[in-house]
Design a protein around this motif. Structure first.
Motif, PDB file in Angstrom:
ATOM      1  N   GLN A   1      67.381  -6.425  35.240  1.00  0.00           N
ATOM      2  CA  GLN A   1      67.055  -7.320  34.135  1.00  0.00           C
ATOM      3  C   GLN A   1      67.320  -6.659  32.789  1.00  0.00           C
ATOM      4  N   ALA A   2      66.850  -5.437  32.630  1.00  0.00           N
ATOM      5  CA  ALA A   2      67.038  -4.690  31.385  1.00  0.00           C
ATOM      6  C   ALA A   2      66.686  -3.239  31.644  1.00  0.00           C
ATOM      7  N   LEU A   3      67.259  -2.365  30.835  1.00  0.00           N
ATOM      8  CA  LEU A   3      66.955  -0.933  30.882  1.00  0.00           C
ATOM      9  C   LEU A   3      66.611  -0.462  29.483  1.00  0.00           C
ATOM     10  N   PHE A   4      65.585   0.381  29.391  1.00  0.00           N
ATOM     11  CA  PHE A   4      65.178   0.955  28.109  1.00  0.00           C
ATOM     12  C   PHE A   4      65.236   2.476  28.217  1.00  0.00           C
ATOM     13  N   ASN A   5      66.042   3.082  27.368  1.00  0.00           N
ATOM     14  CA  ASN A   5      66.270   4.526  27.389  1.00  0.00           C
ATOM     15  C   ASN A   5      65.745   5.149  26.098  1.00  0.00           C
ATOM     16  N   GLN A   6      65.159   6.346  26.216  1.00  0.00           N
ATOM     17  CA  GLN A   6      64.744   7.071  25.018  1.00  0.00           C
ATOM     18  C   GLN A   6      65.180   8.520  25.150  1.00  0.00           C
ATOM     19  N   ASP A   7      65.816   9.025  24.090  1.00  0.00           N
ATOM     20  CA  ASP A   7      66.388  10.358  24.189  1.00  0.00           C
ATOM     21  C   ASP A   7      66.309  11.158  22.898  1.00  0.00           C
ATOM     22  N   ASN A   8      66.529  10.561  21.757  1.00  0.00           N
ATOM     23  CA  ASN A   8      66.883  11.347  20.567  1.00  0.00           C
ATOM     24  C   ASN A   8      65.689  11.832  19.755  1.00  0.00           C
ATOM     25  N   GLY A   9      64.747  12.486  20.396  1.00  0.00           N
ATOM     26  CA  GLY A   9      63.718  13.168  19.635  1.00  0.00           C
ATOM     27  C   GLY A   9      62.342  12.568  19.749  1.00  0.00           C
ATOM     28  N   THR A  10      61.434  13.163  19.000  1.00  0.00           N
ATOM     29  CA  THR A  10      60.007  12.882  19.114  1.00  0.00           C
ATOM     30  C   THR A  10      59.524  11.725  18.259  1.00  0.00           C
ATOM     31  N   GLY A  11      60.375  11.194  17.383  1.00  0.00           N
ATOM     32  CA  GLY A  11      59.920  10.207  16.403  1.00  0.00           C
ATOM     33  C   GLY A  11      59.659   8.835  16.977  1.00  0.00           C
ATOM     34  N   ARG A  12      58.956   8.005  16.191  1.00  0.00           N
ATOM     35  CA  ARG A  12      58.730   6.623  16.593  1.00  0.00           C
ATOM     36  C   ARG A  12      60.057   5.855  16.535  1.00  0.00           C
ATOM     37  N   VAL A  13      60.177   4.856  17.389  1.00  0.00           N
ATOM     38  CA  VAL A  13      61.409   4.077  17.483  1.00  0.00           C
ATOM     39  C   VAL A  13      61.631   3.299  16.191  1.00  0.00           C
ATOM     40  N   VAL A  14      62.848   3.413  15.636  1.00  0.00           N
ATOM     41  CA  VAL A  14      63.159   2.732  14.380  1.00  0.00           C
ATOM     42  C   VAL A  14      64.477   1.964  14.438  1.00  0.00           C
ATOM     43  N   ASN A  15      65.156   1.983  15.590  1.00  0.00           N
ATOM     44  CA  ASN A  15      66.439   1.289  15.673  1.00  0.00           C
ATOM     45  C   ASN A  15      66.659   0.750  17.077  1.00  0.00           C
ATOM     46  N   LEU A  16      67.160  -0.474  17.132  1.00  0.00           N
ATOM     47  CA  LEU A  16      67.450  -1.105  18.414  1.00  0.00           C
ATOM     48  C   LEU A  16      68.708  -1.942  18.264  1.00  0.00           C
ATOM     49  N   SER A  17      69.722  -1.612  19.049  1.00  0.00           N
ATOM     50  CA  SER A  17      70.992  -2.339  19.035  1.00  0.00           C
ATOM     51  C   SER A  17      71.110  -3.204  20.271  1.00  0.00           C
ATOM     52  N   GLY A  18      71.745  -4.352  20.111  1.00  0.00           N
ATOM     53  CA  GLY A  18      71.970  -5.248  21.245  1.00  0.00           C
ATOM     54  C   GLY A  18      73.076  -4.805  22.164  1.00  0.00           C
ATOM     55  N   GLN A  19      73.774  -3.706  21.852  1.00  0.00           N
ATOM     56  CA  GLN A  19      74.796  -3.104  22.717  1.00  0.00           C
ATOM     57  C   GLN A  19      75.904  -4.074  23.113  1.00  0.00           C
ATOM     58  N   GLY A  20      76.148  -5.073  22.272  1.00  0.00           N
ATOM     59  CA  GLY A  20      77.242  -5.996  22.543  1.00  0.00           C
ATOM     60  C   GLY A  20      76.875  -7.181  23.413  1.00  0.00           C
TER      61      GLY A  20
END
Length: 513
Positions: free
Chosen positions: A365-384
């Motif tokens: 249905q969907a996948l959510f990945n987190q990788d780039n550091g310790t900060g709070r999420v501030v960006n979300l792209s629809g990936q096309g």
């Protein structure tokens, strides 16, 4: 009319009950993570207790086993799924001491997969890669390195980051420094080119000529931060020195003072080790063969303990699973988490999972990945994905405003072709999204550096991300139908259409050539 009215009332009551139930789960997610977060303990056990998780090392295997045990203690089924094998290596001590022209213990460490020094270390003069006219001159110089340590990295003009110059320097001084730095880098690159050797070939040539070891310094443009990657020698050690100590040795060697160091870098070549992904799941009740995925890479480089790359993503996803198992134990769809191996060498663990489970890809249905550091999420792209705005927008609307207010969205966006594990799934047509975090000086201070340690974690931000991801997963699981997978043709930097990212096979035998 009366019958239609009763049906309408019934529908309203049903919807009201569903909304109320939905809100109750969300409230429980927030309460559980706010009042009973396990993030600090998970971080301590993983980062302090196990340490860095370089692919193929015993620490990586220990981390996989720890994760399975932790999931099972929460009542979550988990397994380690083998996908390949890698050169197995274990880091030992690194002691580097300058013993002439005066005595000083130096700050540095051996690079990943570096060969060891002789037992007890070896003492030798330090020399700098010389300026030579061409490859023939370099070959004529090579015999002189026998029994010596060779410095092959450019010296730094300044040990102060640019932001420090911007705060205190005059504009003229800052510009002068940047010009000097550009010229120094140009001259060093020319010095390297004139050897006729590439980045991987040069250490091997020096080793073959009898050098005692290779000395590098890869400054990360931040106070005290160096990036620690892999060695390209097979018989003698390669070490990275801090900017400050590398500069000291470099100036002494260039000045003719003939510095001498004693280097004792111990490590073990353990042959070949299997490589794994850790997979855990909460089985769906209504649609068990449809999936919502949580994703983070479990491996790290080993200059520090891999705290923000990607310890924070890993403990975040583990904590999301713990919270959901407690407050949402019977999801509509199966909830999976993948803690991937060998992301750092090319998304290998996630690419292997995609390749090994083709039947699952159309059912995610969907996948959510987190990788780039310790900060709070501030960006979300629809990936096309053309309709990502509609469903991600609805799911985000259920997350507390104090968590989503800083999130910038880009819909439909362009598909990611690399960078982290979500890209492995995007290439397979899966709606896979990167929960991209606030910077916290990530690239200067913690990304692949010696400073990527527990103390850099901002637990309030990671806790916020747990709540965000848990609610998004819950909403994706409860979604009535599978979301749209319609995609748009990616647009390149020149504004022209490009191709959708291609699936790529993983490296399943690493470091064995």
């Amino acid at each position: 009319m009366k019958k239609r009215y009763l049906l309408g009332v019934g529908l309203m009551l049903l919807l009201g009950t569903q909304v109320q139930a939905q809100d109750e789960v969300i409230d429980k997610i927030i309460a559980e993570e706010t009042e009973n977060s396990q993030l600090k303990q998970l971080g301590h056990e993983l980062l302090d207790g196990i340490g860095p998780r370089l692919v193929g090392t015993p620490q990586m295997q220990k981390a996989h086993d720890w994760a399975v045990e932790k999931f099972e203690s929460w009542g979550i089924e988990a397994r380690n799924e083998q996908w390949g094998e890698w050169k197995s290596w274990e880091r030992g001590i690194t002691h580097i001491d300058m013993v002439a022209p005066w005595t000083k213990s130096l700050s540095g460490q051996q690079l990943a997969w570096s060969p060891a020094s002789p037992e007890g270390g070896a003492q030798g003069e330090v020399v700098v890669l010389p300026e030579v006219a061409d490859q023939a001159a370099f070959e004529a110089w090579l015999p002189s390195v026998k029994g010596k340590y060779v410095m092959i990295s450019a010296p730094q003009v300044t040990g102060r980051p640019d932001y420090n110059w911007e705060e205190f320097a005059t504009e003229e001084s800052f510009e002068k420094m940047k010009e000097e730095r550009s010229e120094s880098n140009r001259a060093w690159n020319e010095r390297l080119r004139n050897t006729g050797k590439g980045r991987r070939e040069l250490p091997a040539a020096l080793e073959e000529a009898g050098a005692l070891g290779i000395i590098t310094s890869y400054w990360s443009q931040g106070f005290g931060a160096n990036k620690i990657f892999s060695a390209y020698t097979s018989e003698v050690p390669t070490v990275d020195l801090s900017l400050e100590d590398y500069g000291l040795l470099f100036r002494l060697a260039e000045g003719g003072e003939k510095p001498v160091i004693n280097l004792n870098a111990q490590s073990k070549d353990l042959g070949v080790a299997p490589t794994f992904n850790t997979i855990a799941e909460i089985k769906g009740t209504e649609k068990p063969d449809e999936y919502v995925l949580l994703s983070a890479h479990f491996d790290s480089w080993d200059g520090g303990t891999g705290a923000t790359d990607n310890g924070t993503g890993s403990i975040m996803m583990m904590e999301v699973m713990r919270v959901l198992k407690k407050v949402y134990p019977n999801p509509k769809r199966t909830i999976l988490v993948g803690l991937w191996g060998s992301e750092e060498q090319g998304l290998n663990g996630s690419r292997a999972f995609v390749e090994d489970h083709p039947e699952m890809m159309e059912k995610i249905q969907a996948l959510f990945n987190q990788d780039n550091g310790t900060g709070r999420v501030v960006n979300l792209s629809g990936q096309g994905f053309v309709d990502s705005y509609e469903y991600l927008g609805r799911w985000l609307s259920k997350v507390p405003r104090e968590i989503t207010r800083e999130i910038e969205t880009n819909f439909p966006g362009n598909p990611g072709g690399g960078g982290s594990d979500y890209a492995s799934f995007v290439a397979a047509g899966v709606p896979a999204f990167s929960l991209s975090s606030l910077n916290w000086s990530y690239f200067n201070y913690t990304w692949h550096t010696n400073l990527d340690t527990y103390d850099k974690i901002i637990f309030d931000d990671v806790q916020s991300n747990v709540i965000l991801a848990a609610i998004m997963v819950y909403m994706a699981s409860e979604e009535e139908n599978m979301v749209s997978r319609e995609v748009r043709v990616p647009i390149g930097r020149n504004g022209e259409p490009t191709d959708w990212p291609a699936m790529r096979s993983p490296t399943r035998k690493g470091g064995l050539d």
